[in-house]
Design a protein around this motif. Structure first.
Motif, mmCIF file in Angstrom:
data_model
loop_
_atom_site.group_PDB
_atom_site.id
_atom_site.type_symbol
_atom_site.label_atom_id
_atom_site.label_comp_id
_atom_site.label_asym_id
_atom_site.label_seq_id
_atom_site.Cartn_x
_atom_site.Cartn_y
_atom_site.Cartn_z
ATOM 1 N N GLN A 126 0.823 -1.208 0.000
ATOM 2 C CA GLN A 126 0.000 0.000 0.000
ATOM 3 C C GLN A 126 0.857 1.259 0.000
ATOM 4 O O GLN A 126 0.582 2.218 -0.720
ATOM 5 C CB GLN A 126 -0.919 0.003 1.229
ATOM 6 C CG GLN A 126 -2.095 -0.952 1.131
ATOM 7 C CD GLN A 126 -3.041 -0.788 2.292
ATOM 8 O OE1 GLN A 126 -2.903 -1.445 3.321
ATOM 9 N NE2 GLN A 126 -4.001 0.098 2.151
ATOM 10 N N ARG A 127 1.900 1.259 0.824
ATOM 11 C CA ARG A 127 2.768 2.431 0.884
ATOM 12 C C ARG A 127 3.562 2.605 -0.410
ATOM 13 O O ARG A 127 3.843 3.723 -0.832
ATOM 14 C CB ARG A 127 3.746 2.313 2.055
ATOM 15 C CG ARG A 127 3.090 2.325 3.411
ATOM 16 C CD ARG A 127 4.113 2.347 4.530
ATOM 17 N NE ARG A 127 4.699 3.677 4.678
ATOM 18 C CZ ARG A 127 5.985 3.944 4.507
ATOM 19 N NH1 ARG A 127 6.810 2.991 4.140
ATOM 20 N NH2 ARG A 127 6.446 5.169 4.698
ATOM 21 N N VAL A 129 2.764 1.525 -3.655
ATOM 22 C CA VAL A 129 1.985 1.879 -4.843
ATOM 23 C C VAL A 129 1.001 3.005 -4.577
ATOM 24 O O VAL A 129 0.297 3.453 -5.484
ATOM 25 C CB VAL A 129 1.229 0.648 -5.392
ATOM 26 C CG1 VAL A 129 2.194 -0.458 -5.738
ATOM 27 C CG2 VAL A 129 0.200 0.147 -4.381
ATOM 28 N N GLY A 130 0.926 3.466 -3.341
ATOM 29 C CA GLY A 130 0.043 4.583 -3.031
ATOM 30 C C GLY A 130 -1.413 4.225 -3.018
ATOM 31 O O GLY A 130 -2.263 5.052 -3.347
ATOM 32 N N VAL A 131 -1.745 2.994 -2.639
ATOM 33 C CA VAL A 131 -3.135 2.551 -2.592
ATOM 34 C C VAL A 131 -3.610 2.597 -1.157
ATOM 35 O O VAL A 131 -3.182 1.794 -0.325
ATOM 36 C CB VAL A 131 -3.291 1.121 -3.158
ATOM 37 C CG1 VAL A 131 -4.742 0.666 -3.011
ATOM 38 C CG2 VAL A 131 -2.871 1.087 -4.613
ATOM 39 N N ALA A 132 -4.459 3.538 -0.847
ATOM 40 C CA ALA A 132 -5.045 3.614 0.485
ATOM 41 C C ALA A 132 -6.260 2.701 0.568
ATOM 42 O O ALA A 132 -6.795 2.252 -0.432
ATOM 43 C CB ALA A 132 -5.444 5.054 0.799
ATOM 44 N N SER A 133 -6.680 2.420 1.790
ATOM 45 C CA SER A 133 -7.821 1.525 1.991
ATOM 46 C C SER A 133 -9.072 2.313 2.347
ATOM 47 O O SER A 133 -9.867 1.913 3.180
ATOM 48 C CB SER A 133 -7.516 0.518 3.098
ATOM 49 O OG SER A 133 -7.134 1.191 4.288
ATOM 50 N N THR A 134 -9.232 3.474 1.705
ATOM 51 C CA THR A 134 -10.392 4.301 2.005
ATOM 52 C C THR A 134 -11.472 4.225 0.920
ATOM 53 O O THR A 134 -12.620 4.513 1.192
ATOM 54 C CB THR A 134 -9.962 5.776 2.169
ATOM 55 O OG1 THR A 134 -9.226 6.178 0.996
ATOM 56 C CG2 THR A 134 -9.070 5.938 3.389
ATOM 57 N N GLY A 135 -11.094 3.873 -0.303
ATOM 58 C CA GLY A 135 -12.093 3.734 -1.362
ATOM 59 C C GLY A 135 -12.859 2.438 -1.217
ATOM 60 O O GLY A 135 -12.412 1.498 -0.566
ATOM 61 N N TRP A 137 -13.779 -0.065 -3.489
ATOM 62 C CA TRP A 137 -13.172 -1.269 -4.061
ATOM 63 C C TRP A 137 -11.793 -1.518 -3.468
ATOM 64 O O TRP A 137 -11.375 -2.679 -3.312
ATOM 65 C CB TRP A 137 -13.080 -1.146 -5.577
ATOM 66 C CG TRP A 137 -12.086 -0.113 -6.067
ATOM 67 C CD1 TRP A 137 -12.330 1.199 -6.319
ATOM 68 C CD2 TRP A 137 -10.703 -0.331 -6.357
ATOM 69 N NE1 TRP A 137 -11.192 1.827 -6.751
ATOM 70 C CE2 TRP A 137 -10.174 0.917 -6.789
ATOM 71 C CE3 TRP A 137 -9.861 -1.436 -6.290
ATOM 72 C CZ2 TRP A 137 -8.840 1.070 -7.145
ATOM 73 C CZ3 TRP A 137 -8.533 -1.290 -6.653
ATOM 74 C CH2 TRP A 137 -8.020 -0.048 -7.070
ATOM 75 N N LYS A 138 -11.082 -0.478 -3.117
ATOM 76 C CA LYS A 138 -9.775 -0.651 -2.485
ATOM 77 C C LYS A 138 -9.922 -1.312 -1.118
ATOM 78 O O LYS A 138 -9.122 -2.175 -0.737
ATOM 79 C CB LYS A 138 -9.075 0.693 -2.348
ATOM 80 C CG LYS A 138 -8.781 1.380 -3.674
ATOM 81 C CD LYS A 138 -8.201 2.759 -3.449
ATOM 82 C CE LYS A 138 -7.988 3.500 -4.764
ATOM 83 N NZ LYS A 138 -7.472 4.864 -4.562
ATOM 84 N N THR A 139 -10.938 -0.909 -0.386
ATOM 85 C CA THR A 139 -11.182 -1.518 0.918
ATOM 86 C C THR A 139 -11.458 -2.999 0.780
ATOM 87 O O THR A 139 -10.948 -3.819 1.553
ATOM 88 C CB THR A 139 -12.377 -0.821 1.607
ATOM 89 O OG1 THR A 139 -12.099 0.570 1.743
ATOM 90 C CG2 THR A 139 -12.639 -1.422 2.978
ATOM 91 N N VAL A 140 -12.256 -3.367 -0.215
ATOM 92 C CA VAL A 140 -12.580 -4.779 -0.438
ATOM 93 C C VAL A 140 -11.328 -5.576 -0.767
ATOM 94 O O VAL A 140 -11.113 -6.685 -0.252
ATOM 95 C CB VAL A 140 -13.622 -4.909 -1.574
ATOM 96 C CG1 VAL A 140 -13.837 -6.384 -1.927
ATOM 97 C CG2 VAL A 140 -14.934 -4.263 -1.163
ATOM 98 N N VAL A 141 -10.458 -5.024 -1.616
ATOM 99 C CA VAL A 141 -9.232 -5.718 -1.996
ATOM 100 C C VAL A 141 -8.327 -5.939 -0.797
ATOM 101 O O VAL A 141 -7.786 -7.041 -0.587
ATOM 102 C CB VAL A 141 -8.489 -4.928 -3.096
ATOM 103 C CG1 VAL A 141 -7.105 -5.525 -3.351
ATOM 104 C CG2 VAL A 141 -9.298 -4.910 -4.385
ATOM 105 N N VAL A 142 -8.154 -4.908 0.022
ATOM 106 C CA VAL A 142 -7.289 -5.030 1.194
ATOM 107 C C VAL A 142 -7.864 -6.022 2.195
ATOM 108 O O VAL A 142 -7.124 -6.833 2.779
ATOM 109 C CB VAL A 142 -7.079 -3.645 1.840
ATOM 110 C CG1 VAL A 142 -6.274 -3.775 3.139
ATOM 111 C CG2 VAL A 142 -6.347 -2.707 0.886
ATOM 112 N N VAL A 143 -9.171 -5.983 2.409
ATOM 113 C CA VAL A 143 -9.806 -6.932 3.328
ATOM 114 C C VAL A 143 -9.619 -8.365 2.843
ATOM 115 O O VAL A 143 -9.300 -9.270 3.624
ATOM 116 C CB VAL A 143 -11.308 -6.597 3.490
ATOM 117 C CG1 VAL A 143 -12.026 -7.728 4.203
ATOM 118 C CG2 VAL A 143 -11.477 -5.298 4.255
#
Length: 316
Positions: A126-127, A129-135, A137-143
């Motif tokens: 995440q750090r 590639v700059g992908v935060a877990s606030t969006g 679909w991003k949240t779903v991917v991280v979960v």
């Protein structure tokens, strides 16, 4: 000239008493160390999770970027403190563990190791590639990624339990995997487990850390709590080095004999130390340290507004 039997008997008794005294001292030291780690680990990680939840409820920006991976890591550390470390302490005091708790602890130990390493790998990605877990679909991917690391650990941890490779190891102070039949089976399992659960996350962590250090990443912001990630990774590598060395020694021995007792004991103590140090590492972040102090010492009282519930007409 042969020594009299009474002298030999006295010498043997003295030697046995000396050995028992040494073992007693070692046992007291282990109890003191494990007890301290359990208390500090449970207290620190409980406070850590509580602070994160409070800050999330207050919508503080400090944890908004990487809250899922950080929370997964903290839950793994707390579970290790509550279940694995306390089980080691009880095993030292009671001189062993019984089934089925023996097999359950062995399974959970591998699951916690895998989930914590997987959470660190997700955090590093995440750090980088700059992908935060606030969006959404991003949240779903991280979960999904965090759940996958937990499930992978449970699957590989259950294999030795199913095939009955588990028995109590006094050196590790827990039930561990012992190999008695086939070197090829042991080699296949360890290589498969380490390739998917250990080496792959480690490779991701190393690559992402190098890219981030070289300034080639798209970091979401160094002011976030994720700024402690490099220190978390460094301490993880340090604390789990004895564990990796003991497994490599096992792989190198065709007679299936385990690593030396002192190394296996050190591997358990150092692995537990990682769970204890992680809350202290979080507090190296000034914003988070201030947030913890605010949770501990600030008394927030809810402001109760008067609510009109009924109207009574007075007769004059």
């Amino acid at each position: 000239m042969s020594l009299p039997p009474t002298f030999l008997l006295t010498a043997n008794q003295s030697s046995n008493e000396s050995d028992r005294a040494v073992l007693g001292v070692e046992r007291l030291v282990l109890v003191a160390v494990l007890g301290s780690e359990v208390v500090l680990g449970v207290t620190g990680n409980s406070l850590l999770i509580y602070t994160k939840i409070r800050l999330s409820q207050c919508r503080r920006e400090l944890h908004s970027q990487y809250v899922i991976a950080l929370l997964s890591l903290s839950v793994s550390d707390l579970g290790c403190c509550l279940l694995i470390m306390s089980s080691s302490l009880l095993a030292v005091l009671m001189e062993g563990e019984r089934s089925p708790w023996c097999e359950i602890v062995s399974l959970l130990k591998f699951a916690f190791i895998t989930s914590s390493l997987g959470s660190l790998a997700i955090l590093c990605v995440q750090r980088c590639v700059g992908v935060a877990s606030t969006g959404s679909w991003k949240t779903v991917v991280v979960v999904i990624a965090c759940i996958t690391s937990w499930v992978t650990g449970l699957v590989f941890g259950s294999v030795p339990v199913v095939f009955q490779w588990i028995r109590y190891d006094p050196a590790e102070m827990l039930c561990a995997v012992f190999w008695q039949d086939s070197y090829s089976d042991m080699l296949l399992y360890i290589l498969s487990a380490f390739s998917l659960c250990i080496f792959t996350p480690l490779l991701i962590i190393i690559v992402c850390s190098l890219l981030t250090s070289a300034g080639l990443s798209q970091n979401c912001g160094d002011e976030d709590l994720s700024s402690v990630t490099p220190l978390l990774v460094a301490v993880y590598f340090l604390c789990y080095t004895p564990f990796v060395l003991s497994e490599l020694i096992l792989l190198g021995r065709l007679d299936l004999s385990p690593a030396p007792d002192w190394l296996r004991t050190l591997s358990s103590v150092m692995a537990y130390l990682d769970c204890v140090l992680n809350p202290l590492i979080y507090c190296t972040n000034q914003d988070f340290r201030e947030a913890v102090l605010g949770v501990l010492w600030t008394n927030r009282k809810a402001k109760v507004q008067p609510v009109l519930t009924s109207v009574v007409r007075l007769q004059v």
